[in-house]
Design a protein around this motif. Structure first.
Motif, mmCIF file in Angstrom:
data_model
loop_
_atom_site.group_PDB
_atom_site.id
_atom_site.type_symbol
_atom_site.label_atom_id
_atom_site.label_comp_id
_atom_site.label_asym_id
_atom_site.label_seq_id
_atom_site.Cartn_x
_atom_site.Cartn_y
_atom_site.Cartn_z
ATOM 1 N N LEU A 86 0.822 -1.213 0.000
ATOM 2 C CA LEU A 86 0.000 0.000 0.000
ATOM 3 C C LEU A 86 0.854 1.262 0.000
ATOM 4 N N LYS A 87 0.324 2.264 -0.692
ATOM 5 C CA LYS A 87 0.998 3.550 -0.812
ATOM 6 C C LYS A 87 0.083 4.647 -0.249
ATOM 7 N N ALA A 88 0.658 5.789 0.029
ATOM 8 C CA ALA A 88 -0.142 6.908 0.524
ATOM 9 C C ALA A 88 -1.242 7.279 -0.471
ATOM 10 N N ASP A 89 -0.967 7.118 -1.758
ATOM 11 C CA ASP A 89 -1.959 7.431 -2.798
ATOM 12 C C ASP A 89 -3.161 6.499 -2.781
ATOM 13 N N ASP A 90 -3.059 5.392 -2.057
ATOM 14 C CA ASP A 90 -4.201 4.469 -1.951
ATOM 15 C C ASP A 90 -5.202 4.924 -0.886
ATOM 16 N N THR A 91 -4.861 5.962 -0.150
ATOM 17 C CA THR A 91 -5.766 6.481 0.872
ATOM 18 C C THR A 91 -7.058 6.978 0.238
ATOM 19 N N ALA A 92 -8.174 6.432 0.697
ATOM 20 C CA ALA A 92 -9.465 6.770 0.105
ATOM 21 C C ALA A 92 -10.571 6.059 0.874
ATOM 22 N N VAL A 93 -11.799 6.415 0.556
ATOM 23 C CA VAL A 93 -12.949 5.627 0.976
ATOM 24 C C VAL A 93 -13.194 4.603 -0.126
ATOM 25 N N TYR A 94 -13.257 3.338 0.253
ATOM 26 C CA TYR A 94 -13.440 2.252 -0.702
ATOM 27 C C TYR A 94 -14.893 1.786 -0.672
ATOM 28 N N TYR A 95 -15.468 1.626 -1.865
ATOM 29 C CA TYR A 95 -16.860 1.234 -2.010
ATOM 30 C C TYR A 95 -16.976 -0.086 -2.759
ATOM 31 N N CYS A 96 -17.835 -0.924 -2.259
ATOM 32 C CA CYS A 96 -18.214 -2.161 -2.929
ATOM 33 C C CYS A 96 -19.416 -1.871 -3.824
ATOM 34 N N ALA A 97 -19.442 -2.485 -4.997
ATOM 35 C CA ALA A 97 -20.547 -2.275 -5.928
ATOM 36 C C ALA A 97 -20.972 -3.596 -6.547
ATOM 37 N N ALA A 98 -22.252 -3.701 -6.860
ATOM 38 C CA ALA A 98 -22.790 -4.931 -7.438
ATOM 39 C C ALA A 98 -23.695 -4.618 -8.617
ATOM 40 N N SER A 99 -23.623 -5.478 -9.631
ATOM 41 C CA SER A 99 -24.577 -5.358 -10.733
ATOM 42 C C SER A 99 -25.865 -6.081 -10.344
ATOM 43 N N GLY A 100 -26.963 -5.583 -10.830
ATOM 44 C CA GLY A 100 -28.252 -6.177 -10.513
ATOM 45 C C GLY A 100 -28.812 -7.002 -11.642
ATOM 46 N N ARG A 101 -27.978 -7.288 -12.615
ATOM 47 C CA ARG A 101 -28.432 -8.053 -13.778
ATOM 48 C C ARG A 101 -27.334 -9.024 -14.191
ATOM 49 N N ARG A 102 -27.702 -10.037 -14.934
ATOM 50 C CA ARG A 102 -26.737 -11.053 -15.357
ATOM 51 C C ARG A 102 -25.947 -10.577 -16.570
ATOM 52 N N GLY A 103 -24.768 -11.129 -16.728
ATOM 53 C CA GLY A 103 -24.007 -10.911 -17.949
ATOM 54 C C GLY A 103 -23.250 -9.605 -18.035
ATOM 55 N N VAL A 104 -23.081 -8.921 -16.925
ATOM 56 C CA VAL A 104 -22.334 -7.661 -16.950
ATOM 57 C C VAL A 104 -20.842 -7.970 -16.945
ATOM 58 N N ALA A 105 -20.120 -7.373 -17.870
ATOM 59 C CA ALA A 105 -18.679 -7.610 -17.932
ATOM 60 C C ALA A 105 -17.995 -6.978 -16.729
ATOM 61 N N PRO A 106 -16.949 -7.623 -16.210
ATOM 62 C CA PRO A 106 -16.217 -7.061 -15.072
ATOM 63 C C PRO A 106 -15.338 -5.910 -15.519
ATOM 64 N N ALA A 107 -15.901 -4.731 -15.575
ATOM 65 C CA ALA A 107 -15.186 -3.554 -16.068
ATOM 66 C C ALA A 107 -15.609 -2.332 -15.277
ATOM 67 N N SER A 108 -14.918 -1.244 -15.523
ATOM 68 C CA SER A 108 -15.222 -0.017 -14.798
ATOM 69 C C SER A 108 -16.608 0.517 -15.130
ATOM 70 N N THR A 109 -17.097 0.192 -16.306
ATOM 71 C CA THR A 109 -18.360 0.765 -16.776
ATOM 72 C C THR A 109 -19.590 0.118 -16.177
ATOM 73 N N GLY A 110 -19.453 -1.120 -15.698
ATOM 74 C CA GLY A 110 -20.601 -1.786 -15.098
ATOM 75 C C GLY A 110 -21.670 -2.090 -16.130
ATOM 76 N N PRO A 111 -22.938 -1.775 -15.903
ATOM 77 C CA PRO A 111 -23.396 -0.866 -14.844
ATOM 78 C C PRO A 111 -23.527 -1.537 -13.484
#
Length: 125
Positions: A86-111
């Protein structure tokens, strides 16, 4: 009612490690692509990592590749983020997110339809 509850955050020195957990309820977890995002003070929220519903595909932001590992346990309805070097730049609030539908690619765009309340990670140099 969908709930995502993060745990495992805290303070650590530079070079240290933490493991975040996100326990999900109220959704069909084994169908959901899961992800972690983070938001540092004064900055926009940014993508960290994502994992497909069965865990066979992952995706990482360039800034954490080789240091962070996302994984999941569908029997426990839980997704994890192992953070090493870990680095100082990793300091942040971390959020977990989930897709509510099937077949969503594991990417930043989600949804991504559901979000946790966030958990603080502080790395001191």
């Amino acid at each position: 009612q969908v709930q995502l509850v993060e745990s495992g955050g805290g303070s650590v020195q530079s070079g240290g490690s933490l493991r975040l957990s996100c326990a999900a309820s109220g959704l069909i977890f084994r169908w959901s692509t899961m992800a972690w995002f983070r938001q540092a003070p004064g900055k926009d929220r940014e993508f960290v990592a994502a994992i497909s519903s069965n865990g066979d595909s992952t995706n990482y932001a360039d800034s954490v590749k080789g240091r962070f590992t996302i994984s999941r346990d569908n029997a426990k309805n839980t997704v994890y983020l192992r953070m090493n070097s870990l680095k100082a730049d990793d300091t942040a609030v971390y959020y977990c997110a989930a897709s509510g539908r099937r077949g969503v690619a594991p990417a930043s765009t989600g949804p991504y339809d559901y979000w946790g309340q966030g958990i603080q990670v502080t790395v001191s140099s």
